[in-house]
Design a protein around this motif. Structure first.
Motif, PDB file in Angstrom:
ATOM      1  N   ASP A   1     -29.765 -58.254 -18.060  1.00  0.00           N
ATOM      2  CA  ASP A   1     -29.302 -56.974 -17.514  1.00  0.00           C
ATOM      3  C   ASP A   1     -27.943 -56.538 -18.054  1.00  0.00           C
ATOM      4  O   ASP A   1     -27.458 -55.460 -17.710  1.00  0.00           O
ATOM      5  CB  ASP A   1     -29.259 -56.992 -15.973  1.00  0.00           C
ATOM      6  N   ALA A   2     -27.327 -57.368 -18.909  1.00  0.00           N
ATOM      7  CA  ALA A   2     -26.075 -56.958 -19.548  1.00  0.00           C
ATOM      8  C   ALA A   2     -26.389 -56.298 -20.883  1.00  0.00           C
ATOM      9  O   ALA A   2     -27.396 -56.588 -21.522  1.00  0.00           O
ATOM     10  CB  ALA A   2     -25.167 -58.162 -19.755  1.00  0.00           C
ATOM     11  N   VAL A   3     -25.507 -55.399 -21.313  1.00  0.00           N
ATOM     12  CA  VAL A   3     -25.726 -54.649 -22.553  1.00  0.00           C
ATOM     13  C   VAL A   3     -25.208 -55.449 -23.739  1.00  0.00           C
ATOM     14  O   VAL A   3     -24.122 -56.025 -23.708  1.00  0.00           O
ATOM     15  CB  VAL A   3     -25.011 -53.281 -22.495  1.00  0.00           C
ATOM     16  N   GLY A   4     -26.005 -55.491 -24.786  1.00  0.00           N
ATOM     17  CA  GLY A   4     -25.603 -56.147 -26.025  1.00  0.00           C
ATOM     18  C   GLY A   4     -26.291 -55.509 -27.209  1.00  0.00           C
ATOM     19  O   GLY A   4     -27.062 -54.552 -27.059  1.00  0.00           O
ATOM     20  N   GLU A   5     -26.013 -56.030 -28.390  1.00  0.00           N
ATOM     21  CA  GLU A   5     -26.629 -55.507 -29.612  1.00  0.00           C
ATOM     22  C   GLU A   5     -27.825 -56.366 -29.997  1.00  0.00           C
ATOM     23  O   GLU A   5     -27.793 -57.589 -29.861  1.00  0.00           O
ATOM     24  CB  GLU A   5     -25.623 -55.496 -30.755  1.00  0.00           C
ATOM     25  N   ILE A   6     -28.895 -55.715 -30.481  1.00  0.00           N
ATOM     26  CA  ILE A   6     -30.094 -56.432 -30.898  1.00  0.00           C
ATOM     27  C   ILE A   6     -29.901 -57.007 -32.295  1.00  0.00           C
ATOM     28  O   ILE A   6     -29.540 -56.295 -33.237  1.00  0.00           O
ATOM     29  CB  ILE A   6     -31.332 -55.513 -30.896  1.00  0.00           C
ATOM     30  N   TRP A   7     -30.148 -58.312 -32.412  1.00  0.00           N
ATOM     31  CA  TRP A   7     -30.200 -58.996 -33.697  1.00  0.00           C
ATOM     32  C   TRP A   7     -31.602 -59.581 -33.841  1.00  0.00           C
ATOM     33  O   TRP A   7     -32.141 -60.153 -32.895  1.00  0.00           O
ATOM     34  CB  TRP A   7     -29.164 -60.115 -33.771  1.00  0.00           C
ATOM     35  N   LEU A   8     -32.204 -59.429 -35.012  1.00  0.00           N
ATOM     36  CA  LEU A   8     -33.550 -59.927 -35.273  1.00  0.00           C
ATOM     37  C   LEU A   8     -33.468 -61.145 -36.183  1.00  0.00           C
ATOM     38  O   LEU A   8     -32.695 -61.164 -37.153  1.00  0.00           O
ATOM     39  CB  LEU A   8     -34.406 -58.846 -35.925  1.00  0.00           C
ATOM     40  N   ALA A   9     -34.293 -62.162 -35.889  1.00  0.00           N
ATOM     41  CA  ALA A   9     -34.267 -63.391 -36.672  1.00  0.00           C
ATOM     42  C   ALA A   9     -35.688 -63.907 -36.885  1.00  0.00           C
ATOM     43  O   ALA A   9     -36.645 -63.445 -36.244  1.00  0.00           O
ATOM     44  CB  ALA A   9     -33.420 -64.452 -35.976  1.00  0.00           C
ATOM     45  N   ASP A  10     -35.788 -64.848 -37.829  1.00  0.00           N
ATOM     46  CA  ASP A  10     -37.046 -65.523 -38.155  1.00  0.00           C
ATOM     47  C   ASP A  10     -38.047 -64.560 -38.799  1.00  0.00           C
ATOM     48  O   ASP A  10     -37.721 -63.892 -39.768  1.00  0.00           O
ATOM     49  CB  ASP A  10     -37.617 -66.222 -36.912  1.00  0.00           C
ATOM     50  N   GLY A  11     -39.254 -64.439 -38.261  1.00  0.00           N
ATOM     51  CA  GLY A  11     -40.336 -63.722 -38.933  1.00  0.00           C
ATOM     52  C   GLY A  11     -40.025 -62.265 -39.219  1.00  0.00           C
ATOM     53  O   GLY A  11     -39.541 -61.529 -38.361  1.00  0.00           O
ATOM     54  N   GLY A  12     -40.313 -61.839 -40.456  1.00  0.00           N
ATOM     55  CA  GLY A  12     -40.260 -60.424 -40.790  1.00  0.00           C
ATOM     56  C   GLY A  12     -39.017 -59.939 -41.502  1.00  0.00           C
ATOM     57  O   GLY A  12     -38.998 -58.810 -41.988  1.00  0.00           O
ATOM     58  N   LEU A  13     -37.952 -60.745 -41.576  1.00  0.00           N
ATOM     59  CA  LEU A  13     -36.732 -60.244 -42.197  1.00  0.00           C
ATOM     60  C   LEU A  13     -36.958 -59.952 -43.682  1.00  0.00           C
ATOM     61  O   LEU A  13     -37.519 -60.760 -44.414  1.00  0.00           O
ATOM     62  CB  LEU A  13     -35.593 -61.249 -42.056  1.00  0.00           C
ATOM     63  N   ALA A  14     -36.500 -58.789 -44.098  1.00  0.00           N
ATOM     64  CA  ALA A  14     -36.616 -58.392 -45.501  1.00  0.00           C
ATOM     65  C   ALA A  14     -35.781 -59.324 -46.378  1.00  0.00           C
ATOM     66  O   ALA A  14     -34.860 -60.009 -45.911  1.00  0.00           O
ATOM     67  CB  ALA A  14     -36.149 -56.951 -45.682  1.00  0.00           C
TER      68      ALA A  14
END
Length: 585
Positions: free
Chosen positions: A339-352
């Motif tokens: 419920d706290a606000v943060g920035e989305i970071w993507l990891a593992d599958g799919g990274l260009a």
């Protein structure tokens, strides 16, 4: 399932269903079976190899949406090369820049696009050239590894130039093998997106790798009436709509989507009222809310919604696809609480793999993953979110100044650099204006170099350098940019564009003109429109155009194609067109 390249996965499907229809061209009714598609692609692949296209060489694609487009993409991968789609709305200078910067070996096109002018300095192949029939139609014999690049898609860049996102084949296959995508719902998928838009990857390869059929929508933009006809005529079971287009259809003509089994939507904030309206009108439909980034192979999360799903005040982004890790972090890269606000970071599958030819920018956005295995990376999306109970994400906006316009991510800095490149402009700032209906328009705030600003000249200058969706809908002339006490730009002090001041032309003279003036004003959210005012000069863009055409159909019983509005953008011109249509009927 072991990782395979796209051509290898297609070969498996070809062996299972060689005589099934793979592609239907809605405009002509022409079809290709899996065997016919394979043979056409093999001939083109052999020809591309003969022209020097090989391992991870970029092959540019610039053509109309057609069955030949599917042939081209498959052929390029069979040759071991990388497809480099060039957006059809790109001005000539931008097309040339993409071809030159990527070092394209070949350009694949068609007769219509070729006649309109192509980039220079690269061999050109017409995908429909009868001479290709003389090429061998067997497999080219090229070994394609899963880790090879599949495509490079260009997105807006903060440096004033686009950046090319390079994605591997194994990441495309991973996306399409996710169990979220039930093949039965995509048995007949409508190919609708611009082919230089990343969701096109989903629209092409999901059906082809799972035994489905691609139905290729006619070239150009589609209004709801045409979309409805396509769904009915071809028995479309699944399609993708950007969040903006989904909202327009939900509010103006939700019955358009009847008969579908599933609709994918995303790319921006999804209106919960739009989801509720569509599910109310279309029995048995699944609305699949999604979230992703071009830098992470199109999609990273999904949330299926049905008539039984409680729809709250926001539509969640859902949970991660298989193999994808989503982190919500603070500015110290520490996970935030639920419920706290943060920035989305993507990891593992799919990274260009990164940005083609831009190692510095790649290192800035794809950073070492402190939570992962040695050598692993994560991608900074710039999107704000909070994680709700159950792990689903709720999108909250952007960290930086990037904007979503018509589903495309736009760097204001790129537009500002283009405006500032005009000799009559001293300073320029670009912001997004949100309309009451949730749609966004770009507004350019410009300080002239001296004297009065020639808005028409600045608009023309911008159109020759940027695609349509990046050209501001309105320009506001300022004596100087407002500053805060600290000397920084005071964005809150920038005035709203006054479109009502543009409506100074003649008053309507007939009932038809009065009706159209009222519809223009309603859609554009201005007080008054004269018969000489242009829909587009009053800030209109493609989604609002679709609203207008649907309301004309409802009010006047006349179907107006969107190209007619481009040709007759004023009330007076459009009234003459509508009158002619009514007379002919």
């Amino acid at each position: 399932m072991a990782a395979l390249s796209i051509p290898a996965r297609f070969a498996e499907q070809l062996a299972r269903t060689p005589d099934a229809t793979a592609v239907t061209e809605a405009a002509t009714g022409a079809t290709l079976t899996y065997r016919e598609l394979d043979r056409r692609a093999n001939r083109l692949a052999q020809h591309l190899i003969g022209l020097g296209a090989g391992h991870e060489d970029p092959v540019a694609v610039l053509m109309e949406r057609s069955a030949g487009l599917v042939v081209a993409f498959l052929a390029i991968l069979k040759a071991g090369a990388v497809y480099l789609p060039i957006h059809e709305s790109y001005p000539a200078d931008r097309r040339q820049w993409v071809v030159d910067r990527a070092g394209a070996k070949v350009l694949v096109t068609d007769a219509v696009t070729r006649a309109a002018g192509l980039p220079s300095g690269v061999p050109v192949v017409d995908v429909n050239d009868p001479a290709l029939d003389g090429e061998p139609d067997g497999e080219p014999g090229v070994t394609v590894h899963p880790g090879q690049l599949a495509y490079v898609i260009h997105t807006s860049g903060s440096t004033g130039l686009p950046k090319g996102v390079a994605v591997t084949q194994q990441d495309v296959v991973r996306l399409l093998d996710d169990p979220q995508w039930t093949p039965e719902r995509y048995e007949r998928l409508l190919l609708l997106a611009p082919y230089a838009f990343d969701i096109f990857v989903f629209e092409v390869w999901l059906p082809l790798l799972h035994g489905g059929r691609i139905v290729v929508a006619p070239p150009g933009r589609l209004e709801p009436t045409v979309l409805r006809r396509l769904i009915e005529t071809h028995g479309i079971t699944g399609l993708h709509l950007t969040a903006g287009l989904f909202r327009v259809i939900a509010e103006e003509a939700p019955e358009t989507l009847r008969g579908l089994r599933e609709v994918l939507t995303g790319g921006d904030v999804i209106a919960p009222t739009a989801v509720s309206r569509v599910l109310e009108v279309c029995d048995g439909l699944v609305v699949h809310a999604t979230y992703g980034a071009t830098e992470a192979t199109v999609l990273s999360t999904s949330q299926p919604l049905t008539a039984e799903t409680p729809i709250g005040t926001t539509v969640p982004l859902g949970g991660p696809l298989t193999g994808v890790t989503i982190r919500v972090l603070d500015d110290r890269l520490t996970p935030v609480a639920d419920d706290a606000v943060g920035e989305i970071w993507l990891a593992d599958g799919g990274l260009a793999r990164g940005y083609l030819g831009q190692p510095g920018l790649t290192a800035e956005r794809f950073v070492a993953d402190p939570f992962g295995a040695p050598g692993s990376r994560m991608y900074r999306t710039g999107d704000l979110a909070r994680r709700k109970a159950g792990g689903v994400l709720e999108f909250l906006g952007r960290v930086d100044s990037q904007l979503k316009i018509l589903g495309f991510l736009v760097e204001p800095a790129e537009v500002e650099a283009t405006l500032a490149g005009h000799p009559g402009v001293a300073q320029a700032v670009v912001l997004a204006r949100e309309l009451d209906n949730g749609e966004k328009q770009l507004v350019g705030y410009v300080v002239p170099q001296g004297g009065r600003l020639d808005v028409a000249a600045v608009r023309a200058h911008t159109r020759t350098r940027l695609p349509d969706y990046m050209v501001p809908s309105a320009f506001v002339e300022l004596d100087s940019l407002p500053l805060t006490a600290n000397g920084k730009l005071d964005r809150a002090a920038l005035p709203e564009p006054d479109f009502d001041q543009a409506a100074t032309s003649r008053a309507p003279e007939t009932d038809l003109q009065r009706t159209l003036c009222g519809l223009f004003a309603s859609v554009l959210e201005v007080a008054e429109v004269g018969i000489d005012d242009s829909f587009f000069e009053l800030g209109g863009q493609s989604l609002q155009a679709m609203r207008l055409l649907n309301r004309i159909r409802t009010e006047l019983g006349v179907d107006v194609v969107i190209n007619a509005l481009f040709d007759a953008p004023t009330v007076a011109e459009l009234a003459a067109y509508v009158d002619a249509q009514q007379t002919a009927a």
